[in-house]
Design a protein around this motif. Sequence first.
Motif, mmCIF file in Angstrom:
data_model
loop_
_atom_site.group_PDB
_atom_site.id
_atom_site.type_symbol
_atom_site.label_atom_id
_atom_site.label_comp_id
_atom_site.label_asym_id
_atom_site.label_seq_id
_atom_site.Cartn_x
_atom_site.Cartn_y
_atom_site.Cartn_z
ATOM 1 N N LEU A 290 39.560 43.435 68.438
ATOM 2 C CA LEU A 290 39.359 42.099 67.882
ATOM 3 C C LEU A 290 39.405 42.125 66.353
ATOM 4 C CD1 LEU A 290 38.889 39.222 68.824
ATOM 5 C CD2 LEU A 290 36.425 39.621 68.666
ATOM 6 N N LEU A 291 38.948 43.225 65.756
ATOM 7 C CA LEU A 291 39.068 43.377 64.307
ATOM 8 C C LEU A 291 40.537 43.451 63.899
ATOM 9 C CD1 LEU A 291 37.963 43.932 61.455
ATOM 10 C CD2 LEU A 291 37.779 46.348 62.098
ATOM 11 N N MET A 292 41.344 44.157 64.658
ATOM 12 C CA MET A 292 42.770 44.219 64.362
ATOM 13 C C MET A 292 43.431 42.855 64.536
ATOM 14 S SD MET A 292 43.523 47.850 66.239
ATOM 15 C CE MET A 292 45.254 47.786 65.909
ATOM 16 N N TYR A 293 42.962 42.080 65.515
ATOM 17 C CA TYR A 293 43.490 40.724 65.687
ATOM 18 C C TYR A 293 43.133 39.846 64.490
ATOM 19 C CZ TYR A 293 43.825 35.950 67.460
ATOM 20 O OH TYR A 293 44.123 34.619 67.609
ATOM 21 N N ALA A 294 41.911 39.994 63.976
ATOM 22 C CA ALA A 294 41.521 39.239 62.784
ATOM 23 C C ALA A 294 42.393 39.608 61.590
ATOM 24 C CB ALA A 294 40.049 39.485 62.470
ATOM 25 N N SER A 295 42.810 40.860 61.525
ATOM 26 C CA SER A 295 43.692 41.276 60.431
ATOM 27 C C SER A 295 45.046 40.594 60.514
ATOM 28 C CB SER A 295 43.868 42.795 60.456
ATOM 29 O OG SER A 295 44.819 43.231 59.513
ATOM 30 N N THR A 296 45.551 40.382 61.739
ATOM 31 C CA THR A 296 46.843 39.716 61.885
ATOM 32 C C THR A 296 46.765 38.233 61.553
ATOM 33 O OG1 THR A 296 46.444 39.291 64.243
ATOM 34 C CG2 THR A 296 47.525 41.362 63.651
ATOM 35 N N LEU A 297 45.582 37.619 61.685
ATOM 36 C CA LEU A 297 45.449 36.195 61.335
ATOM 37 C C LEU A 297 45.550 35.964 59.836
ATOM 38 C CD1 LEU A 297 42.500 35.077 63.659
ATOM 39 C CD2 LEU A 297 44.960 34.763 64.024
ATOM 40 N N PHE A 298 45.301 36.998 59.044
ATOM 41 C CA PHE A 298 45.300 36.860 57.585
ATOM 42 C C PHE A 298 46.230 37.916 56.988
ATOM 43 C CE2 PHE A 298 41.323 35.096 59.044
ATOM 44 C CZ PHE A 298 41.144 33.974 58.264
ATOM 45 N N PHE A 418 55.055 43.098 58.198
ATOM 46 C CA PHE A 418 53.699 43.029 58.730
ATOM 47 C C PHE A 418 52.762 43.839 57.848
ATOM 48 C CE2 PHE A 418 56.608 42.727 62.341
ATOM 49 C CZ PHE A 418 56.176 41.558 62.953
ATOM 50 N N ASN A 419 51.504 43.403 57.792
ATOM 51 C CA ASN A 419 50.417 44.190 57.220
ATOM 52 C C ASN A 419 49.634 44.794 58.373
ATOM 53 O OD1 ASN A 419 50.715 44.056 54.453
ATOM 54 N ND2 ASN A 419 49.545 42.167 54.234
ATOM 55 N N VAL A 420 49.603 46.113 58.458
ATOM 56 C CA VAL A 420 48.967 46.788 59.585
ATOM 57 C C VAL A 420 47.687 47.459 59.111
ATOM 58 C CG1 VAL A 420 51.165 47.130 60.740
ATOM 59 C CG2 VAL A 420 50.268 48.929 59.278
ATOM 60 N N PHE A 520 53.867 47.893 65.323
ATOM 61 C CA PHE A 520 52.912 47.678 64.245
ATOM 62 C C PHE A 520 51.538 47.397 64.860
ATOM 63 C CE2 PHE A 520 57.125 46.258 63.129
ATOM 64 C CZ PHE A 520 57.388 46.957 61.954
ATOM 65 N N ASP A 521 50.634 48.326 64.689
ATOM 66 C CA ASP A 521 49.316 48.236 65.324
ATOM 67 C C ASP A 521 49.444 48.036 66.830
ATOM 68 O OD1 ASP A 521 47.647 48.764 63.208
ATOM 69 O OD2 ASP A 521 47.379 46.666 62.645
#
Length: 574
Positions: A290-298, A418-420, A520-521
Motif C-alpha cells: 500500500l505504501l508503494m501504491y501511495a508512491s504511484t499516486l504522487f 515512472f518514479n519507482v 517498475f515496482d
Amino acid sequence: MTVSDRPDRVATRRRRPWPTTVTTAGILLLVRCSSVTFTFAFSSSICAPKLQTRYAMFMQKSSWITEGRQTLLWGVPSNEEVGTETPTPKVLEEVDIPAKGTSFEITSAALRKKRQMTLAWCGREMCTTSRIREKIVGDRNHMEFDGPATGQVIYTWDHEDNSANQQSPQEVSTSSVLLLVKHHDDELIGIAAEAVRQLKDLGIQVLLHPELAAKFKHYFGVDDENMIKLFEPRPVPGFGGNHVAATDGWGMGYNLNVHDEEFESESHRHNKNDGGPDPDLICTLGGDGLLMYASTLFPGPVPPILCVAGGSLGFLTPFSKDEMVGAIQRSLGLVKDQGDDVQSSGSNPNYSFPNKSASTTQIRPSMGELEGGRPFNDQDLDSPPKVNFGAYNRICLSMRMRLDCRVINREGVVRARFNVLNEVVIDRGSSPYLANLECFCDDVHLTTVQADGVIFSTPTGSTAYSMSAGGSVVHPAVPAILVTPICPHVLSFRSMVFPDHVVLRCYVPEDARSDACVAFDGKYRRELHRGDSVQIQMSSYPVPTINRADHSDDWLSSLKRNFNFNARVRQGPL
C-alpha cells in the motif's frame, strides 16, 4: 660595505626573481634591486652584503642552529636609490629566534603566498560551489568534510499567531489527511470507518477514494460533505506508461533534447489550476504494498506518509492500528504535551530532547542511549522506552529515495516514465534465451549482462527483490543505487553500489537473440525491443515516511522482527 661591480653595467642586467638560499653555516638571502642581485649573509654575529653576479643554488627548506639572538632580515633600496654610492640596507622583517640548541626552519612561504584551491560539485549540466560539504581549510589547502552526507530528517509545524497582524489576518486551512486502506479487507475497512468518525469530530478533514467513501457511507453510515472529501490522483506531465506521441501537450511523450524543467513547470501550472484538495498527510492502513501504491499516486512531490500495520509482513509499517488516530494527530502537530515548549524548540534547530516522561506513544531507546555507558544485554530488550513519539512537536522522517526511470526507443523518444520506490527489473521475460543487455554508467561502458535479468534498486528496495537475488542490505538514508544481477551466467558478476548522482542506462543490442521485458515496482510491465533502452537516475521527489523512533531504530527493528536478522543461539561462556 662597498659595491665591487661596475656602475655602468647595472642598467644592462636582466631582471631575476628573488631566491632564498640556506646553508649550514648561515642563511644567504638573495635580493634583487633593479638589475643588481645582492647576497646578504646571516649568521649569529655578522650581516655583510656582497655583490653576487650569478645565483647560488636555491634550496626550498633547511634547518639551522641558532644562538638565541634576534636576527633581522635585510633588504636593499629601491631602484631610485641605487647609485654609485653604497646602498643602505633596509629591515624587511624581524624574526624571533628560538632558544639555543633548537631547530628553526626557514622556507620560501615566508616570502610568497600559496595559491588557494576552490572545490565544486559538478553534475550533468553545471557545476556549483555552494551547498557542498567539502571545504578548503587554512592557507595550505587542507581538504575537510563540513559534516556527514546525510542525517536524521525531522519536521515541525509552525504555530503562527495572526492576532499580531490585525490588518490582514490569514485564515489557516483545515488540516487534511488522505486515508488509504487495503482492498478487500473488511476488518481494516471497519477500523478505518471508526477512525474517520474520530478524525471528523477532531476537526481533521479526511480525503478518501470514491469507492472507499461509498463503502463508508453505505455500510457504516459515515458521511459528511464538509469534512469528508473525494480524492482523485492528478496526472503529472511526463509521467505514465501510455506515451504515444513525441509532442503531446500533456507530456505523454517527449524528446530527450527537451529539458525536464519545462515539463516540471507545466506540472506545477497544471496542479495549481486544479481545484482538488491537497493532503497534509497520507495514512496507509495495510502492508508495504500500500505504501508503494501511495508512491504511484504522487509521481511528483509526496506528503509525509504514516504507515499503519495491517498487512502480513509490515517491514515499512512501524505503527499499530490502535494508535492510528493519535499518531495522525501528532503527525499533523495538533497535540501538545504538558509542559512542552513548542515555540522554543521549534525556533532552535539545535535544541535537544530532554529525558522526560509524557502521555505519548513511546519508543525503545537505541544502544547508545544506555545510561552509565554499560554494554547492551538481553534485559535491555524488555526495558521500557525512554523517548516519546512526537515529543516537542518534532517528527522524524525517512527520506526514501526514488528512481526516475524512462523507457526510450531508438529514436530517442521517451515512451514511458515512472518514479519507482523499490526497484526496476529488466529480465528475459518469457524468452528461453538469456537476457543480453549493454549497461552504461555516465556513458561509460559498465558491463554486458548475460543473465536472467538485472535489478536496479533503491536503498528501500534493497530488502526486497535485490536481497533475494544476493544484493546488499542498505540503510534507507544512504544515497545510492544498487545494481544486482539475477542468476548471471558468470561467476564474477556481483552486486554493485553506485552513488546517487550517476545516470545508468541499459539497452537491448541489435544482435540480441530476443527482446527483453521491464517492470517498475512489479507493475507496468512492458517489452523492450532491440534498440530500446532504460535510463535510471535519482528522482528529485523522495517518499518521506514517518518514523516511530528514528530511521536507524525503525530499520534495525524491522530487520530483526521480520527477517530474524543474524538470529542465533548465543554462545555460552567458558
